[in-house]
Design a protein around this motif. Structure first.
Motif, PDB file in Angstrom:
ATOM      1  N   GLU A  25      56.944 -30.647   8.987  1.00 51.42           N
ATOM      2  CA  GLU A  25      58.189 -30.903   9.703  1.00 51.42           C
ATOM      3  C   GLU A  25      59.344 -30.769   8.720  1.00 51.42           C
ATOM      4  O   GLU A  25      59.339 -31.405   7.663  1.00 51.42           O
ATOM      5  CB  GLU A  25      58.205 -32.316  10.286  1.00 51.42           C
ATOM      6  N   PHE A  27      63.398 -31.265   7.706  1.00 50.58           N
ATOM      7  CA  PHE A  27      64.469 -32.195   8.051  1.00 50.58           C
ATOM      8  C   PHE A  27      65.695 -31.961   7.164  1.00 50.58           C
ATOM      9  O   PHE A  27      65.597 -31.384   6.089  1.00 50.58           O
ATOM     10  CB  PHE A  27      64.008 -33.658   7.948  1.00 50.58           C
ATOM     11  N   LYS A 187      65.093 -33.959  12.237  1.00 50.15           N
ATOM     12  CA  LYS A 187      63.919 -33.075  12.101  1.00 50.15           C
ATOM     13  C   LYS A 187      64.089 -31.895  13.065  1.00 50.15           C
ATOM     14  O   LYS A 187      64.471 -32.068  14.209  1.00 50.15           O
ATOM     15  CB  LYS A 187      62.636 -33.810  12.451  1.00 50.15           C
TER      16      LYS A 187
END
Length: 188
Positions: A25, A27, A187
């Motif tokens: 992920e 971010f 995110k």
């Protein structure tokens, strides 16, 4: 030499970890906090003020966070030299850090974390008697804190970080930096 080897190993880990991961992920975010800089030697004082950060990185497999951070702090203070009257001074600092955190889940939306940081700090100390002294030096340290997932895409951190610094000019030495920072990340 040891710092060069450590830097190379950490950089290799940062570059290769996302390639091996199954769940990554990305971010981006920013933060604001309190920063205390501890000066030693001829200057026995502390510089403290607000600090600001911009950061980005990846969370790998929900447990490993790799992050790059830019931080900024500017402060005016009285410089107390041994045996002399205090002198008004200014301190400006730009921090460039690469960090690794290990995330430990506590609940479904709260993680505790601990990790290490390293990078460079560009410090400028200015006062009337000696003018402007600047230096860019290696910094390293660690951090710990808590991360709360607010929505699917937004999280918030509360972080304590300590950094060892090596700035030294004309009897003024910056030994270390302590930060408490609240940040918000998105995110994507």
């Amino acid at each position: 030499m040891k710092k060069s080897i450590l830097s190379t190993l950490v950089l290799a880990g940062i570059v290769s970890a996302p390639a091996m991961a199954t769940n990554v992920e990305k971010f981006m975010g920013g933060g604001v906090g309190y920063q205390l800089d501890n000066f030693k030697d001829a200057a026995k004082m502390h510089s403290e003020d607000a600090s600001y950060q911009i950061r980005g990185g990846v969370i790998v497999d929900n447990h490993h966070r790799l992050m790059a951070t830019y931080g900024y702090k500017k402060d005016k203070f009285n410089l107390s030299e041994a045996g002399a009257d205090s002198v008004k001074a200014k301190h400006k600092q730009d921090l460039y850090l690469a960090s690794y955190d290990y995330l430990v889940p506590v609940t479904s939306n709260i993680n505790l974390f601990a990790g290490a940081s390293m990078g460079a700090a560009h410090n400028i100390v200015t006062h009337k008697e000696d003018g402007k002294k600047s230096s860019t030096d290696f910094v390293w340290g660690g951090q710990l804190g808590a991360m709360m997932q607010l929505t699917d895409n937004i999280s918030s951190d509360l972080t304590y970080r300590y950094l060892d610094q090596n700035y030294k000019a004309d009897g003024v030495r910056l030994k270390g930096t302590e930060q408490v920072v609240w940040s918000v990340d998105y995110k994507f």
